[in-house]
Design an enzyme around this catalytic site. Structure first.
Site, PDB file in Angstrom:
ATOM      1  N   TYR A 163       0.870  -1.170   0.000  1.00  0.00           N
ATOM      2  CA  TYR A 163       0.000   0.000   0.000  1.00  0.00           C
ATOM      3  C   TYR A 163       0.909   1.222   0.000  1.00  0.00           C
ATOM      4  O   TYR A 163       1.940   1.224   0.680  1.00  0.00           O
ATOM      5  CB  TYR A 163      -0.912  -0.003   1.241  1.00  0.00           C
ATOM      6  N   GLU A 272      -0.506   7.360  -9.838  1.00  0.00           N
ATOM      7  CA  GLU A 272      -0.886   5.970  -9.570  1.00  0.00           C
ATOM      8  C   GLU A 272      -0.693   5.056 -10.782  1.00  0.00           C
ATOM      9  O   GLU A 272      -0.326   5.503 -11.878  1.00  0.00           O
ATOM     10  CB  GLU A 272      -2.349   5.925  -9.115  1.00  0.00           C
TER      11      GLU A 272
END
Lengths: 469, 73
Positions: A163, A272
Site C-alpha cells: 500500500y 498511480e
C-alpha cells in the site's frame, strides 16, 4: 534460487539485466527519470544507483520492470515468453502451501542494525519525489505486515500487502488502506476497539515477496506460504521487535510501528498505476517507533507512470493467475487469462465454447470474482486458438469475429475501482464485454473456414532463425 | 513560511540531509505537502505552484475519508 534482493541483483548483473551508476545523482529529478526510462528500454534492466546527494544509502529501481527480469525472478531463462511464464506460475501455484522457516534474531540479516531512539527515516532510506505533483516523498514498493486483531494467532490471516506510503515526517507516514484491502479489514477491527494496529513495513525484499504482496489471494491464505511455493523453497522469517509479527529475515529494512486508531489526515495526490494522479483524501497514519536494517541497506522503490512501467510488470501475471484459477474451477473450457492491463481493469480470456453465448457467460463469471468485481471493466473473450497474450491475434479476433449488435454488451452502474479515472462516482463503473469468439449453436453465424498453417511451418521458423546473420 | 500548495503560513522544517549539509526538506502542517529545497521552483514557491494541484485549506476536512472510521464496539 536466490534468497533475497541482494542475491537476485547478482543474478540480474550476471544476466546483463542490471546497470550500475557510480556517479553521485540528485534525488530529484534523476531517480524519477531513471524509473521512467528503464522500462522504456529494450532490455528493461534494473538500475542500481550507488550514491545519492545528501544520503547514506543506495537506491535500486526497476527490479521487476521487464519480462526478462520477471522470468529471472521465476528462475526461468530470461527470454521465456509471457505465456510460458504464465503456465509455469500456474503450475507452481498448486504447490501452495510451502511453510516458511523461522530464524533467530542473531541469524537474521535484517537485524544487523537496530535503531530505537531518534527515529529518522531519511537516515536509512534515500527518499525522493516520484512524480512531480505527488504530495511528497513516497515509499511505493513496501511489504506491509499486519495481523487480524480478532484472530492474532492465525498465521494464515496475517497479511502481507503493498500500500502506498507518504512520508509525513522523520517517523510518520500516511498509508492508503482501502476498505476492500485486507489491511482495511484489520484496521477496521482495531479501530472498532480503539486500539493501535501494529505494523511492520519491509523494504528491499525478495522479488517474489513483492510479487505475492500484490496478488489478490484469499483473506486467510498466507503470502509467505505462496512465496515458498513459487520459489520451490521456504522463505526465511523472523519475529519483529514488537507487535509479534512475522517478517522476512533477509529484507533490507524493517520499519516497525503502529497505525494510529481513528485518525485521518490529508494524503495525496500520488501518481498511480492508472497513469493519472489520485485525488486528495483523508487517510490513516503510521508512527514508526523502531527500525532494523541490514548494513548499507538498499532502498528499493518503484516508478509509476503511463503504462508500461515497472508496476505493470509487477501486477501482470499475479493478477492473471488467481482469476484463471477461480474461473477455470467452474468453466474448464478456459484456456488462459491475460489480466495484465492496469491491474486487471482490462482482461482478455481465451476459451472453448460449450454453447452459443458462452463467451458472455465467461465474462460474467469474471465479473463475480473478488478482483473482477471492482477492477475488471473492459473484457474481451477470444477463441481457444487465440493467444490472449498476443495482442495482434486478439485484434484479429475482434476485427473478424465481433458483430456489433450481438457481441458487445454494456452493463451500467456496477462496482468500480475508485483509482480508475472513469469511475464516476468514485467506486462505480460501467462494464464492457466484447465477445470475440466464433459463434456456436444455437447461435448462428455466416459459415467461414479458417486458414490452416502449411505443413512444416515450425521447421521453417527454426531454419530462418538459425540462418539469421 | 508559505505552503506552495495550500497557501497557509504553516511550513515547518522537517529534516536536513543525513550526509553533508546539502539540502533540507520542509512540510506543511496544514496540508502535509513536503518538498526539498533543491527541487525546482515550481515545487517550492507559491506563485509558481501549478494551479491544478493547489488545494484550499478550508476544504481539506471535506475530502473523502478512507477508510471510513467505524463505530466503537
Amino acid at each position: 534460487m536466490y534468497r533475497d534482493l541482494r542475491e537476485f541483483l547478482l543474478i540480474l548483473e550476471k544476466e546483463n539485466q542490471l546497470v550500475r551508476i557510480k556517479e553521485e545523482l540528485a534525488p530529484e529529478p534523476d531517480l524519477s527519470a531513471i524509473g521512467r526510462a528503464a522500462p522504456d528500454t529494450e532490455a528493461g534492466p534494473a538500475v542500481f544507483v550507488e550514491r545519492i546527494k545528501g544520503y547514506n544509502n543506495p537506491v535500486v529501481l526497476n527490479v521487476h520492470g521487464s519480462w526478462k527480469n520477471h522470468a529471472l525472478m521465476l528462475g526461468m531463462p530470461k527470454n521465456s515468453t509471457i505465456k510460458e511464464q504464465f503456465f509455469e506460475l500456474n503450475s507452481r501455484w498448486d504447490d501452495y502451501p510451502v511453510k516458511p522457516v523461522w530464524v533467530n534474531s542473531k541469524d537474521a540479516p535484517i537485524k544487523e542494525v537496530k535503531i530505537t531512539e531518534n527515529i529518522n527515516l531519511f537516515d536509512v532510506l534515500s527518499l525522493y519525489r516520484i512524480n512531480k505533483f505527488d504530495a511528497g516523498f513516497y515509499i511505493s514498493k513496501p511489504l506491509i505486515i499486519t495481523k487480524d486483531p480478532e484472530d492474532p494467532d492465525n498465521f494464515d490471516k496475517q497479511n502481507v500487502g503493498t500500500y502506498r506510503l507518504q512520508v509525513k515526517g522523520k517517523n510518520r507516514l500516511g498509508i492508503q488502506a482501502m476498505p476492500f484491502h485486507d489491511i482495511g479489514v484489520n484496521l477496521r477491527k482495531a479501530e472498532e476497539r480503539n486500539k493501535p494496529l501494529p505494523v511492520v513495513i519491509c523494504i528491499g525484499n525478495d522479488p517474489l515477496m513483492n510479487f505475492m504482496s500484490g496478488t489478490p489471494i484469499e483473506y486467510a491464505q498466507s503470502e509467505y506460504d505462496f512465496a515458498g511455493a513459487l520459489k520451490g523453497q521456504p522463505v526465511e522469517l523472523t519475529k519483529s521487535e514488537s507487535g509479534d509479527l512475522d517478517i522476512p529475515a533477509r529484507s533490507e529494512v524493517a520499519l516497525e510501528g503502529y497505525i494510529i486508531p481513528r485518525v485521518r489526515r490529508v494524503e495525496g495526490p500520488f501518481g498511480e498505476f492508472t497513469g493519472s494522479y489520485s485525488g486528495v483524501r483523508n487517510q490513516a497514519e503510521v508512527v514508526i517507533t523502531k527500525i532494523t536494517h541490514r548494513k548499507s541497506p538498499i532502498f528499493e522503490n518503484l516508478y509509476l507512470g503511463i503504462p508500461w512501467t515497472e508496476i505493470d510488470f509487477l501486477l501482470a501475471l499475479n493478477t492473471s493467475i488467481p482469476i484463471y484459477k477461480q474461473i477455470k474451477r467452474d468453466f474448464p473450457e478456459i484456456q488462459a487469462v491475460n489480466a495484465m492491463y492496469t491491474h486487471g481493469i482490462g482482461v482478455i480470456i481465451s476459451t472453448k465454447k460449450r454453447f452459443g453465448g458462452f463467451g458472455k457467460s465467461v465474462a460474467m463469471r469474471l465479473l463475480s470474482t473478488p478482483h473482477g468485481i471492482p477492477y475488471s471493466k473492459f473484457i474481451i473473450i477470444v477463441d481457444e486458438f487465440v493467444d490472449p497474450f498476443n495482442l495482434p491475434q486478439v485484434m484479429w479476433a475482434i476485427t473478424t469475429r465481433v458483430r456489433g449488435d450481438k457481441d458487445v454488451v454494456i452493463i451500467p452502474n456496477c462496482p468500480g475501482v475508485p483509482l480508475d479515472p472513469t469511475s464516476e462516482p468514485a467506486g462505480m463503473n460501467t462494464k464492457i464485454i466484447i465477445d470475440a469468439t466464433t459463434p456456436v449453436a444455437p447461435d448462428i453465424a455466416r459459415e467461414t473456414e479458417l486458414l490452416e498453417r502449411p505443413p512444416d511451418t515450425d521447421k521453417w521458423i527454426e531454419y530462418i532463425n538459425k540462418n539469421l546473420k | 513560511m508559505i505552503c506552495p500548495r495550500c497557501g497557509k503560513d504553516d511550513i515547518v522544517f522537517m529534516v536536513k540531509s543525513p550526509k553533508g549539509d546539502v539540502w533540507s526538506a520542509y512540510i506543511c502542517n496544514t496540508c502535509c505537502y513536503s518538498y526539498r529545497d533543491t527541487e525546482p521552483a515550481e515545487n517550492k514557491e507559491r506563485e509558481l505552484y501549478d494551479e491544478r494541484f493547489r488545494i484550499d485549506p478550508d476544504k481539506i476536512d471535506s475530502c473523502p475519508i478512507i477508510p471510513p472510521i467505524p463505530k466503537l464496539i
